[in-house]
Design an enzyme around this catalytic site. Structure first.
Site, mmCIF file in Angstrom:
data_model
loop_
_atom_site.group_PDB
_atom_site.id
_atom_site.type_symbol
_atom_site.label_atom_id
_atom_site.label_comp_id
_atom_site.label_asym_id
_atom_site.label_seq_id
_atom_site.Cartn_x
_atom_site.Cartn_y
_atom_site.Cartn_z
ATOM 1 N N LYS A 126 0.931 -1.312 0.467
ATOM 2 C CA LYS A 126 0.226 0.133 -0.131
ATOM 3 C C LYS A 126 0.971 1.450 0.175
ATOM 4 C CE LYS A 126 -4.450 1.135 0.277
ATOM 5 N NZ LYS A 126 -5.540 0.502 -0.195
ATOM 6 N N ASP A 166 -6.908 4.392 -4.689
ATOM 7 C CA ASP A 166 -7.675 4.349 -3.128
ATOM 8 C C ASP A 166 -8.411 5.817 -3.191
ATOM 9 O OD1 ASP A 166 -7.919 2.497 -0.635
ATOM 10 O OD2 ASP A 166 -7.198 4.152 -0.079
HETATM 11 P P1 NDP Z 1 -12.665 8.166 -2.824
HETATM 12 O O1 NDP Z 1 -11.800 9.066 -2.712
HETATM 13 O O2 NDP Z 1 -13.457 7.946 -4.466
HETATM 14 O O3 NDP Z 1 -14.340 8.487 -1.880
HETATM 15 C C1 NDP Z 1 -13.846 8.202 -0.540
HETATM 16 C C2 NDP Z 1 -14.980 8.813 0.251
HETATM 17 O O4 NDP Z 1 -14.997 8.516 1.161
HETATM 18 C C3 NDP Z 1 -15.999 9.609 -0.216
HETATM 19 O O5 NDP Z 1 -16.911 9.972 -0.407
HETATM 20 C C4 NDP Z 1 -15.458 11.091 0.979
HETATM 21 O O6 NDP Z 1 -15.962 12.167 1.239
HETATM 22 C C5 NDP Z 1 -15.226 9.643 1.990
HETATM 23 N N1 NDP Z 1 -14.506 10.039 2.967
HETATM 24 C C6 NDP Z 1 -13.115 9.952 2.981
HETATM 25 N N2 NDP Z 1 -12.607 10.344 4.513
HETATM 26 C C7 NDP Z 1 -13.231 10.494 4.810
HETATM 27 C C8 NDP Z 1 -13.361 10.530 6.747
HETATM 28 N N3 NDP Z 1 -12.652 10.577 7.157
HETATM 29 N N4 NDP Z 1 -14.786 10.638 6.577
HETATM 30 C C9 NDP Z 1 -15.425 10.315 6.109
HETATM 31 N N5 NDP Z 1 -15.907 10.138 4.854
HETATM 32 C C10 NDP Z 1 -14.821 10.113 4.132
HETATM 33 O O7 NDP Z 1 -12.222 6.525 -2.258
HETATM 34 P P2 NDP Z 1 -12.680 4.999 -3.114
HETATM 35 O O8 NDP Z 1 -14.091 4.942 -3.100
HETATM 36 O O9 NDP Z 1 -11.736 4.193 -3.779
HETATM 37 O O10 NDP Z 1 -12.430 3.779 -1.487
HETATM 38 C C11 NDP Z 1 -13.107 4.038 -0.184
HETATM 39 C C12 NDP Z 1 -13.320 3.127 0.461
HETATM 40 O O11 NDP Z 1 -13.004 2.036 0.022
HETATM 41 C C13 NDP Z 1 -11.734 2.826 1.538
HETATM 42 O O12 NDP Z 1 -11.654 2.577 3.150
HETATM 43 C C14 NDP Z 1 -10.488 2.703 0.521
HETATM 44 O O13 NDP Z 1 -9.685 2.277 1.527
HETATM 45 C C15 NDP Z 1 -11.808 1.020 0.534
HETATM 46 N N6 NDP Z 1 -11.238 0.604 -1.285
HETATM 47 C C16 NDP Z 1 -11.283 0.406 -2.670
HETATM 48 C C17 NDP Z 1 -10.898 -0.312 -3.546
HETATM 49 C C18 NDP Z 1 -11.262 1.056 -4.384
HETATM 50 O O14 NDP Z 1 -10.712 -0.036 -5.226
HETATM 51 N N7 NDP Z 1 -11.072 2.380 -5.129
HETATM 52 C C19 NDP Z 1 -10.201 -1.302 -3.043
HETATM 53 C C20 NDP Z 1 -11.170 -1.151 -2.124
HETATM 54 C C21 NDP Z 1 -11.827 -0.969 -0.664
HETATM 55 P P3 NDP Z 1 -14.487 13.633 1.259
HETATM 56 O O15 NDP Z 1 -14.965 13.843 -0.066
HETATM 57 O O16 NDP Z 1 -15.317 14.327 2.370
HETATM 58 O O17 NDP Z 1 -13.898 13.395 1.795
#
Ligand code: NDP
Length: 447
Positions: A126, A166
């Protein structure tokens, strides 16, 4: 048994006590894997879990870049190469101001187990940066990504380490990172996944994590002769994973009523249908707006500032935002409001108290390392297509994804039965993920 786990954790804490998220991820694994190791002679005297807790390599580096005002900015870049026993390091890059060694080590550690569960030959890693993409212009994002890659490229490669996206790293960032890698190395290889379709990407990769999370929920529901059809679903986040979890749950007949971002959540009692989801995708992916704008467009929905969605009524919860977004109190509220399925799209979104609440209530609870593995699995399929220099159809990739999620579910059942018929998916995922990596490490000697 408790004393064995405590002794192990004490030793881990001496070296890593200042890394709370990493300690939490290790604790969750230790609670289920140490009791298993104790009953297996082949692991005795090998100190195998301690070897898995220590990254094979961790690099940090300076990322200097020039903003639109001509000012020089400095961020910190990281890559944690956790374990390569069963394949090249594989895992995403996160760009978020909260990124530090603890967050990335927890994510890399989880990734080792997750990648093992996919049955594909991928080790765990990571990386990322404390760079905040919010409010940055497209040119600033490009300059940052280029600067980041001028150091990262030394440490990665298609047979060494293959990063993906991510939080904060989507298709746009992967494009800029890939462009600079290709220029520096003068080679066109599958060194990153999540690429665009015309330059080596795979169909279904953007959808895979969200779709897989819903497929996993369906697999769990099937064990109780049930399905997601007709269920009310809470989803947190509004990024990549949340969007495609919403799409798949809706396609399968569920009603998704919430989405969120770090400022608050929206609740739409009528459900977020395909048209409303298209609005959210445009808002988040193109306009880079905030979720509260949803209620301007759909005034019958409500926006709740500064809160997470877990106090709303539901059957199914899919946390898809970030780590520790569901605490013990949230878990109690979900349970008392009728929630009986939790399938994690995010990594470690439930803290240890919440996990214990779900397990004690014996609901269908899937930890992210099992339920969100569809993303990295499809990255694995992208790597295969790159090596073969061919593209599979959407249907081919989707059917492989479904099959992988069903296989992960079966592996969890194999190791997760608590003896009374309840499937503890945490135990199942941790042990199934551990066995393959540990056995490969034993075969490869002390390295
Ligand atoms: P994105 O950046 O596309 O979206 C993240 C989302 O989560 C946004 O809506 C963001 O809101 C919100 N968010 C981020 N940080 C916080 C926080 N501290 N508190 C509240 N909301 C928060 O990321 P992904 O959708 O790709 O990833 C989301 C999760 O899924 C993560 O945990 C990631 O590790 C996991 N994941 C992702 C994969 C992938 O293929 N993309 C694979 C496996 C797991 P805001 O815009 O306000 O920051």
């Amino acid at each position: 048994m408790k004393s064995k786990i405590n002794a192990f954790m004490k030793e881990v804490e001496e070296r890593n006590g200042h890394e709370p998220e990493f300690m939490q991820a290790v604790q969750e694994v230790a609670e289920t894997v140490i009791p298993y190791i104790v009953g297996q002679d082949i692991y005795h005297g090998k100190n195998i879990l301690m070897r898995m807790v220590e990254p094979e390599r961790a690099v940090t580096f300076r990322v200097a870049w020039v903003d639109d005002q001509g000012e020089i900015q400095v961020n910190r870049g990281y890559r944690i190469q956790m374990n390569s026993a069963i394949g090249p390091y594989k895992g995403g890059l996160r760009f978020h101001p909260t990124v530090n060694m603890s967050i990335l080590k927890f994510l890399a550690f989880e990734q080792v187990f997750k990648n093992s569960l996919t049955t594909l030959p991928m080790g765990g890693g990571k990386g990322g940066s404390d760079f905040d993409p919010k409010g940055k212009s497209d040119s600033e994002i490009m300059r940052f990504c280029q600067s980041f890659m001028t150091e990262l490229y030394r440490h990665i490669g298609p047979n060494t380490d293959v990063p993906a996206g991510d939080i904060g790293v989507g298709g746009r960032e992967i494009g800029y990172l890939y462009g600079m890698y290709k220029r520096l190395k003068n080679e066109f290889t599958g060194v990153l996944t999540g690429k665009g379709m015309s330059w080596g990407g795979s169909l279904i990769r953007p959808e895979a994590t969200g779709y897989g999370t819903v497929y996993f929920a369906e697999n769990m529901l099937k064990t109780r002769d049930d399905s997601i059809k007709g269920k009310t679903v809470l989803i947190s986040g509004s990024g990549n994973v949340a969007q495609y979890a919403t799409e798949k749950a809706t396609q399968l007949g569920a009603k998704v009523v919430t989405l969120s971002d770090s400022a608050g959540y929206i609740h739409d009692a009528d459900g977020i249908d395909a048209e409303k989801l298209a609005f959210v995708m445009e808002l988040k992916n193109v306009k880079r707006g905030r979720i509260k704008e949803y209620v301007k467009k759909y005034p019958s929905a409500k926006y709740v500032a500064g809160k997470t969605p877990w106090s709303e009524k539901c059957d199914v919860a899919l946390p898809c935002a970030t780590q520790n977004e569901v605490n013990g109190e949230d878990a109690k509220m979900l349970l008392s409001n009728g929630c009986f399925v939790v399938s994690e799209g995010a990594n470690m979104p439930s803290d240890l108290d919440a996990v214990h609440e779900f397990l004690n209530a014996k609901i269908l609870y899937a930890p992210g390392k099992a339920s969100n593995a569809g993303g990295v699995a499809t990255s694995g399929l992208e790597m295969s297509q790159n090596s073969l220099r061919m593209n599979w159809t959407r249907e081919e990739v989707d059917s492989k994804l479904k099959e992988i999620m069903a296989n992960i579910h079966a592996a969890c059942i194999q190791y997760g039965n608590d003896g009374n018929g309840y499937i503890d998916y945490v135990k199942g995922a941790n042990i199934a993920g551990f066995v393959k990596v540990a056995d490969a490490m034993l075969a490869q000697g002390v390295v």
